[in-house]
Write an enzyme that holds these catalytic residues in place. Sequence first.
Site, PDB file in Angstrom:
ATOM      1  CG  PHE A 154      -2.563  -1.909  -1.500  1.00 24.07           C
ATOM      2  CD1 PHE A 154      -2.961  -0.744  -2.140  1.00 24.07           C
ATOM      3  CD2 PHE A 154      -2.391  -3.067  -2.257  1.00 24.07           C
ATOM      4  CE1 PHE A 154      -3.202  -0.724  -3.513  1.00 24.07           C
ATOM      5  CE2 PHE A 154      -2.622  -3.051  -3.624  1.00 24.07           C
ATOM      6  CZ  PHE A 154      -3.038  -1.893  -4.244  1.00 24.07           C
ATOM      7  CB  THR A 211       2.396  -4.723   6.397  1.00 22.85           C
ATOM      8  OG1 THR A 211       1.187  -5.486   6.345  1.00 22.85           O
ATOM      9  CG2 THR A 211       3.566  -5.645   6.729  1.00 22.85           C
ATOM     10  CE1 TYR A 255      -0.103 -13.605   1.767  1.00 23.02           C
ATOM     11  CE2 TYR A 255       0.397 -14.348  -0.452  1.00 23.02           C
ATOM     12  CZ  TYR A 255      -0.340 -13.563   0.396  1.00 23.02           C
ATOM     13  OH  TYR A 255      -1.304 -12.730  -0.104  1.00 23.02           O
ATOM     14  CE  LYS A 288      -3.528 -14.496   2.426  1.00 25.56           C
ATOM     15  NZ  LYS A 288      -4.607 -13.660   3.006  1.00 25.56           N
TER      16      LYS A 288
END
Length: 309
Positions: free
Chosen positions: A11, A35, A145, A149
């Site tokens: 995206f 994804t 996640y 990160k």
Amino acid sequence: MRILITGGAGFIGSHLCERFLKEGHSVTAIDNLLTGRLSNIDPLFKNPRFTFIKQDVTNFIHVPGKVDAILHFASPASPVDYAKYPIPTLKVGALGTHKALGLAKEKGAIFMLASTSEVYGDPDVSPQPESYWGRVNPIGPRGVYDEAKRFAEAMTMAYHRYHGLQVRIVRIFNTFGERMRTEDGRAVPNFIMQSLQGKPITIYGDGSQTRSLCYVSDLVEGLARLLKSKINSPVNIGNPDEMTIKEIAETIKRLTGSKSKIVYKPLPVDDPKQRRPDITLAQKKLGWNPRVSAQDGLKRTIAYFRSLL
Ligand code: UDP
């Protein structure tokens, strides 16, 4: 410049490819298409300055020729996706960041890490400034996640401090827009698809939890400015216009003219109760401010999702 973008078919990655090609740079996108989708970058293949490498960046990355900047944007980013792919999420944040940093060091390139507001966890400080250390559950379902990160930020700062690498760390807050996947599972695509298809709009919990929605073109402008800056420490990029999830659902229902019912479902584990960026640093150092309201961004995003039906 030649810019390499991991997660370039995703995206945000695909919007970055487009932006830097428009500025006249050469862009190489790397993506394993877990994804990400080729349809996001289809139109870019006719540009001779664009190349694509299908690769999982958790493995050794070999890219011949010069590279001036590496933007590491590869990762599942929706809670639904990282629940489905917990280990790839940990690997791309940890091993993938290490590989991308290694390549940046080898090429003498600037390195930009796509970090996230999730490093703040379920915050007890609001809005969240970059100086806040966060409140993250390392072993909860979101830990895969959040901790990946956080590790990625630590690794990036170590490469900066130990190897003198030029690094940029952007903490991205809830960004939305065209090219999000319809089945991505996040609030905005879910509410839009449910509204357009006349299905129940699913609010998790009582809908009083907040998020602050940033339209993708604002994010991309902030990232372009950050890349050109000299700031080696994290910078929040997001829109501070905070809304409850219920308000977001109602806004989307109204903008789509939908007759869908709103239904309430259980709140996912460790779902942050509030999220709002403190963007003072980006305003002062980058002269950046979001320009697109949630309502205008949602209208454009709704038009995109409608075109897919
Ligand atoms: N959410 C919701 N309904 C949905 C999807 C998400 O109420 O169909 C809620 C979710 O529980 C969270 C917020 O919307 O409180 C934002 O979720 P999202 O998955 O978009 O991303 P997050 O900000 O949690 O990473």
